[in-house]
Design a protein around this motif. Structure first.
Motif, PDB file in Angstrom:
ATOM      1  N   UNK A 106       8.624  43.050  -2.068  1.00  0.00           N
ATOM      2  CA  UNK A 106       8.434  44.465  -2.359  1.00  0.00           C
ATOM      3  C   UNK A 106       8.928  45.427  -1.299  1.00  0.00           C
ATOM      4  N   UNK A 107       9.383  44.910  -0.146  1.00  0.00           N
ATOM      5  CA  UNK A 107       9.782  45.792   0.963  1.00  0.00           C
ATOM      6  C   UNK A 107      11.060  45.301   1.632  1.00  0.00           C
ATOM      7  N   UNK A 108      11.772  46.227   2.269  1.00  0.00           N
ATOM      8  CA  UNK A 108      12.897  45.853   3.122  1.00  0.00           C
ATOM      9  C   UNK A 108      12.359  45.283   4.422  1.00  0.00           C
ATOM     10  N   UNK A 109      12.988  44.222   4.899  1.00  0.00           N
ATOM     11  CA  UNK A 109      12.621  43.633   6.184  1.00  0.00           C
ATOM     12  C   UNK A 109      13.718  42.670   6.588  1.00  0.00           C
ATOM     13  N   UNK A 110      13.571  42.085   7.750  1.00  0.00           N
ATOM     14  CA  UNK A 110      14.560  41.134   8.248  1.00  0.00           C
ATOM     15  C   UNK A 110      14.090  39.704   7.983  1.00  0.00           C
ATOM     16  N   UNK A 111      15.033  38.766   8.071  1.00  0.00           N
ATOM     17  CA  UNK A 111      14.721  37.336   7.966  1.00  0.00           C
ATOM     18  C   UNK A 111      14.019  36.999   6.657  1.00  0.00           C
ATOM     19  N   UNK A 112      14.501  37.585   5.562  1.00  0.00           N
ATOM     20  CA  UNK A 112      13.894  37.342   4.256  1.00  0.00           C
ATOM     21  C   UNK A 112      14.295  35.962   3.726  1.00  0.00           C
ATOM     22  N   UNK A 113      13.388  35.335   3.003  1.00  0.00           N
ATOM     23  CA  UNK A 113      13.660  34.024   2.426  1.00  0.00           C
ATOM     24  C   UNK A 113      14.857  34.071   1.471  1.00  0.00           C
ATOM     25  N   UNK A 114      14.909  35.083   0.614  1.00  0.00           N
ATOM     26  CA  UNK A 114      15.988  35.151  -0.370  1.00  0.00           C
ATOM     27  C   UNK A 114      17.347  35.312   0.311  1.00  0.00           C
ATOM     28  N   UNK A 115      17.395  36.049   1.408  1.00  0.00           N
ATOM     29  CA  UNK A 115      18.645  36.191   2.147  1.00  0.00           C
ATOM     30  C   UNK A 115      19.065  34.861   2.761  1.00  0.00           C
ATOM     31  N   UNK A 116      18.096  34.099   3.245  1.00  0.00           N
ATOM     32  CA  UNK A 116      18.408  32.781   3.784  1.00  0.00           C
ATOM     33  C   UNK A 116      18.890  31.848   2.673  1.00  0.00           C
ATOM     34  N   UNK A 117      18.316  31.981   1.487  1.00  0.00           N
ATOM     35  CA  UNK A 117      18.705  31.113   0.376  1.00  0.00           C
ATOM     36  C   UNK A 117      20.140  31.351  -0.056  1.00  0.00           C
ATOM     37  N   UNK A 118      20.603  32.589   0.037  1.00  0.00           N
ATOM     38  CA  UNK A 118      21.941  32.927  -0.446  1.00  0.00           C
ATOM     39  C   UNK A 118      22.967  33.060   0.677  1.00  0.00           C
ATOM     40  N   UNK A 119      22.528  32.985   1.922  1.00  0.00           N
ATOM     41  CA  UNK A 119      23.435  33.148   3.052  1.00  0.00           C
ATOM     42  C   UNK A 119      24.042  31.837   3.509  1.00  0.00           C
ATOM     43  N   UNK A 120      24.940  31.952   4.488  1.00  0.00           N
ATOM     44  CA  UNK A 120      25.612  30.769   5.014  1.00  0.00           C
ATOM     45  C   UNK A 120      24.661  29.908   5.842  1.00  0.00           C
ATOM     46  N   UNK A 121      23.726  30.549   6.533  1.00  0.00           N
ATOM     47  CA  UNK A 121      22.734  29.826   7.330  1.00  0.00           C
ATOM     48  C   UNK A 121      21.393  29.893   6.615  1.00  0.00           C
ATOM     49  N   UNK A 122      20.767  28.740   6.438  1.00  0.00           N
ATOM     50  CA  UNK A 122      19.514  28.684   5.695  1.00  0.00           C
ATOM     51  C   UNK A 122      18.285  28.675   6.598  1.00  0.00           C
ATOM     52  N   UNK A 123      18.471  28.689   7.908  1.00  0.00           N
ATOM     53  CA  UNK A 123      17.358  28.660   8.858  1.00  0.00           C
ATOM     54  C   UNK A 123      17.586  29.736   9.915  1.00  0.00           C
ATOM     55  N   UNK A 124      16.545  30.495  10.239  1.00  0.00           N
ATOM     56  CA  UNK A 124      16.663  31.537  11.260  1.00  0.00           C
ATOM     57  C   UNK A 124      15.282  31.881  11.800  1.00  0.00           C
ATOM     58  N   UNK A 125      15.240  32.440  12.999  1.00  0.00           N
ATOM     59  CA  UNK A 125      13.983  32.871  13.611  1.00  0.00           C
ATOM     60  C   UNK A 125      13.874  34.390  13.575  1.00  0.00           C
ATOM     61  N   UNK A 126      12.659  34.890  13.683  1.00  0.00           N
ATOM     62  CA  UNK A 126      12.441  36.332  13.733  1.00  0.00           C
ATOM     63  C   UNK A 126      13.051  36.923  14.994  1.00  0.00           C
ATOM     64  N   UNK A 127      12.910  36.227  16.126  1.00  0.00           N
ATOM     65  CA  UNK A 127      13.464  36.737  17.372  1.00  0.00           C
ATOM     66  C   UNK A 127      14.976  36.897  17.292  1.00  0.00           C
ATOM     67  N   UNK A 128      15.651  35.964  16.628  1.00  0.00           N
ATOM     68  CA  UNK A 128      17.102  36.083  16.462  1.00  0.00           C
ATOM     69  C   UNK A 128      17.442  37.234  15.534  1.00  0.00           C
TER      70      UNK A 128
END
Length: 343
Positions: free
Chosen positions: A78-100
């Motif tokens: 429901x909100x804009x934010x970083x490190x979203x699951x859906x973005x990881x699912x559709x992006x080139x990298x499927x794993x990321x940290x909040x700090x990165x």
């Protein structure tokens, strides 16, 4: 050296367990146990997902995440934010940290400011559990708030596991059910925008009782209900992904599938949301059934375009049957993907 061999053994053991077809709570418990054996983490979150819409279909969370699970779902869809699951699912990298994702500035994330920091949580390591047949789940690992977050070695370790964990999620949904699903009329859940419960029909209560992460003794509804409502809100507000949907399919404990759909109630005092829950028709559910058997998008396309003569789910929802007639070696024989024999 011995520590490295121990980690390798634990990874191999988890990979094997992911292919064993564990269902529901048994699969969740196995993943959580293995993660704690592999990495120092303070809380684990695991969700299954609808590969067609990328929405949560079920969740498991450790304390202190349990009491704020609906807030995490609302933030995710429901909100804009970083490190979203859906973005990881559709992006080139499927794993990321909040700090990165925030370049070390955790307060740039509304999820950290509003939910995680008040709980005493710091960095998160998120993974989309993507397989050749789609994204079947998500994993999030949390550590207590401190200047130190997850390392690149931690990220690489989870990257080694994402496809296997996704397969485990898929098999946990494709596994055979136990009881027949009662044929009932569609149910309706009405939510306030925040999203607290405003009203629920008896039919909805009976259908929700067949979802693994629902308890009649808890005020919280299944994650699928919140996911549909939050996704609808983001679509109405124009902040959703272009391909966002407020509809998802959920596997039931008895082995069938439910269709969960969010819709706005116009004319209500506070823009209430109705979430409609009904048994999914096996014919319209064919793409998901094929994916749950491990078919890739191309293999499913071949089946649905006529290579497959029949795709159906039994009235108990326990198996999918695909009868293929293959004339060329390039066509896919889907029979190798049967998990159970039809009744």
């Amino acid at each position: 050296m011995e520590a490295s061999r121990a980690v390798a053994r634990r990874v191999d053991d988890l990979v094997r367990r992911c292919s064993s077809g564990l269902r529901g709570a048994a699969f969740q418990a196995e993943v959580v146990r293995a993660i704690h054996a592999l990495l120092p983490v303070d809380a684990v979150f695991l969700a299954t997902a609808d590969p067609g819409t990328l929405l949560f279909t079920g969740t498991f969370a450790e304390d202190p995440l349990v009491d704020v699970a609906d807030q995490f779902v609302h933030n995710e869809f429901g909100h804009d934010d970083v490190n979203k699951f859906q973005s990881l699912a559709t992006g080139a990298r499927h794993v990321a940290t909040l700090d990165t994702a925030t370049r070390g500035d955790r307060h740039a994330s509304a999820r950290y400011r509003d939910i995680m920091a008040p709980l005493g949580l710091g960095d998160e390591l998120r993974a989309a559990l993507v397989t050749p047949s789609g994204c079947w789940g998500y994993l999030c690992l949390h550590r207590a708030d401190s200047p130190y977050g997850f390392s690149s070695a931690d990220v690489r370790l989870i990257e080694r596991l994402t496809a296997s964990l996704g397969t485990g999620c898929r098999l946990s949904l494709a596994a055979q059910g136990t009881d027949e699903m009662a044929a009932v009329a569609p149910g309706v859940v009405v939510l306030h925008p925040d999203p607290t419960l405003a009203a629920i029909t008896g039919e909805a209560e009976r259908l929700l009782a067949d979802i693994a992460d629902y308890s009649s003794s808890s005020p919280r509804l299944p994650a699928a209900v919140y996911a549909a409502a939050s996704s609808l809100q983001s679509i109405d507000h124009g902040t959703a992904r272009p391909d966002a949907s407020q509809t998802l399919r959920v596997r039931t404990k008895s082995g069938g599938w439910l269709l969960v759909h969010g819709t706005s109630l116009h004319g209500t005092a506070d823009d209430q949301i109705a979430v409609i829950i009904e048994p999914a028709h096996p014919g319209s559910n064919a793409p998901l059934i094929l994916s749950s058997l491990g078919l890739t998008g191309r293999e499913s396309e071949i089946a649905l375009r006529g290579t497959a003569r029949h795709v159906y789910q039994s009235d108990r929802g326990t198996t999918a049957l695909v009868c293929v007639h293959s004339q060329r070696s390039s066509e896919v024989d889907l029979r190798q993907d049967w998990r159970t024999k039809p009744p």
